[in-house]
Design a protein around this motif. Structure first.
Motif, PDB file in Angstrom:
ATOM      1  N   GLN A   6       0.300   4.780  -0.105  1.00  0.00           N
ATOM      2  CA  GLN A   6      -0.254   4.701   1.236  1.00  0.00           C
ATOM      3  C   GLN A   6       0.813   5.017   2.286  1.00  0.00           C
ATOM      4  OE1 GLN A   6      -3.269   4.529   2.125  1.00  0.00           O
ATOM      5  NE2 GLN A   6      -2.974   4.292   4.349  1.00  0.00           N
ATOM      6  N   ALA A   7       2.047   4.495   2.066  1.00  0.00           N
ATOM      7  CA  ALA A   7       3.132   4.763   3.018  1.00  0.00           C
ATOM      8  C   ALA A   7       3.439   6.254   3.090  1.00  0.00           C
ATOM      9  CB  ALA A   7       4.375   3.979   2.601  1.00  0.00           C
ATOM     10  N   LEU A   8       3.439   6.927   1.938  1.00  0.00           N
ATOM     11  CA  LEU A   8       3.719   8.371   1.934  1.00  0.00           C
ATOM     12  C   LEU A   8       2.581   9.149   2.585  1.00  0.00           C
ATOM     13  CD1 LEU A   8       5.588  10.631   1.142  1.00  0.00           C
ATOM     14  CD2 LEU A   8       4.505  10.707  -1.118  1.00  0.00           C
ATOM     15  N   ARG A   9       1.345   8.708   2.364  1.00  0.00           N
ATOM     16  CA  ARG A   9       0.203   9.377   3.002  1.00  0.00           C
ATOM     17  C   ARG A   9       0.304   9.300   4.522  1.00  0.00           C
ATOM     18  NH1 ARG A   9      -4.394  10.698   0.685  1.00  0.00           N
ATOM     19  NH2 ARG A   9      -5.587   9.981   2.491  1.00  0.00           N
ATOM     20  N   GLU A  10       0.738   8.110   5.033  1.00  0.00           N
ATOM     21  CA  GLU A  10       0.900   7.992   6.485  1.00  0.00           C
ATOM     22  C   GLU A  10       2.036   8.871   6.985  1.00  0.00           C
ATOM     23  OE1 GLU A  10       1.437   3.857   7.241  1.00  0.00           O
ATOM     24  OE2 GLU A  10      -0.654   3.323   6.753  1.00  0.00           O
TER      25      GLU A  10
END
Length: 313
Positions: free
Chosen positions: A49-53
């Motif tokens: 999720q952090a990388l997607r953001e």
């Protein structure tokens, strides 16, 4: 011609915008998550999720569309999701190899295809015509990747005349040409087949025209009638085929570069697809689209050089 060129360039912009829009949508709806592809299947949900953001994938689709388009207008194709290298830098490194290969294929196709087409037309329904048509049909029937493998087995593995794969540095012309020979011949043979058939068909049509019959009736030599009067008019459809096939060769160069392991745009595109690097993939496809538009423009402008009666209005 200047006004015509400017008008065609203005028309090319909506075409490229449509290409970008389709590529943007198709890449987004393709299965797979780029963040998972970058981190691996065992990454935690929080890390994904952090990388997607950080990639901007959590933003609404229309915002992603606008950001990417604004970057393209500034000449920024973004950064690879896998390597972090700017896509523009990768394209600048790979594009010369693809252009070199495509240009060499076109040159070989024109040098071999036009004389063969003339010979088969002039010697219609004789042995040279049968041989030329058969070879052209064989060339059209063989896929580029299969032909490339056959050339590698024959000229690189058995005879050892050329390197098996890779590309030579541009600073070393001899090594570069040795590495280019077999890939260029692969595309050139296919191009020769198309050019041969179109030259034969077009020249046979022109040779039935009244002005050709008049030239013969006036006692002109057959060589003068064919090469000075008929061939020039017959070349206009051939140039059209060269332009169309040049765009096809750009696509065929993808498989050819993979077979010969050349560091061109095709290999970059396959790597981007395998790694689900959609930033690099959409940038590369847009570059391919721009090349096809440019080739079509050059083809249209070349008509006036062959036939002075053509006016650009």
């Amino acid at each position: 011609m200047v006004r015509y060129t400017v008008r065609r360039l203005l028309v090319a912009f909506p075409t490229l915008l449509a290409v970008y829009t389709l590529v943007f949508l198709f890449v987004r709806v393709a299965p797979g998550d780029p963040a998972v592809a970058a981190l691996g299947d065992y990454a935690s949900a929080e890390a994904v999720q952090a990388l997607r953001e950080r990639m901007g994938l959590t933003a609404p689709l229309w915002i992603q569309y606008g950001r990417t388009l604004a970057g393209y207008l500034r000449g920024d194709l973004g950064r690879s999701l896998i390597t972090g290298i700017p896509v523009g830098q990768q394209v600048a490194t790979a594009l010369p190899h693809t252009l070199e290969l495509t240009f060499a294929g076109i040159v070989i196709g024109a040098i071999l295809g036009i004389p063969t087409g003339i010979l088969t037309a002039v010697r219609r329904n004789r042995l040279p015509d049968y041989v030329g048509r058969t070879l052209a049909l064989v060339g059209l029937s063989i896929p580029a990747f299969y032909l490339g493998i056959l050339l590698i087995l024959g000229f690189a593995v058995q005879l050892r005349w050329f390197p098996v794969m890779g590309s030579g540095p541009f600073s070393d012309a001899r090594a570069n040409l040795r590495h280019l020979a077999l890939p260029a011949l692969t595309l050139g043979i296919i191009m020769t087949s198309f050019v041969t058939r179109m030259t034969r068909s077009s020249l046979l049509t022109v040779l039935r025209e009244d002005y050709v019959r008049t030239g013969r009736a006036k006692g002109l030599r057959e060589r003068t009638v064919v090469y000075l009067h008929a061939l020039r008019n017959a070349l206009i459809p051939v140039v059209s085929v060269l332009g169309i096939q040049a765009a096809v060769l750009i696509g065929d160069s993808v498989m050819t570069e993979i077979v010969f392991s050349r560091p061109g745009l095709g290999r970059l595109m396959v790597q981007a697809m395998m790694q689900r690097d959609y930033i690099a993939l959409q940038g590369l496809i847009v570059i391919y689209g721009a090349l096809v538009v440019l080739v079509n423009l050059v083809t249209d402008l070349s008509y006036g050089l062959i036939d002075p009666r053509i006016r650009y209005e």
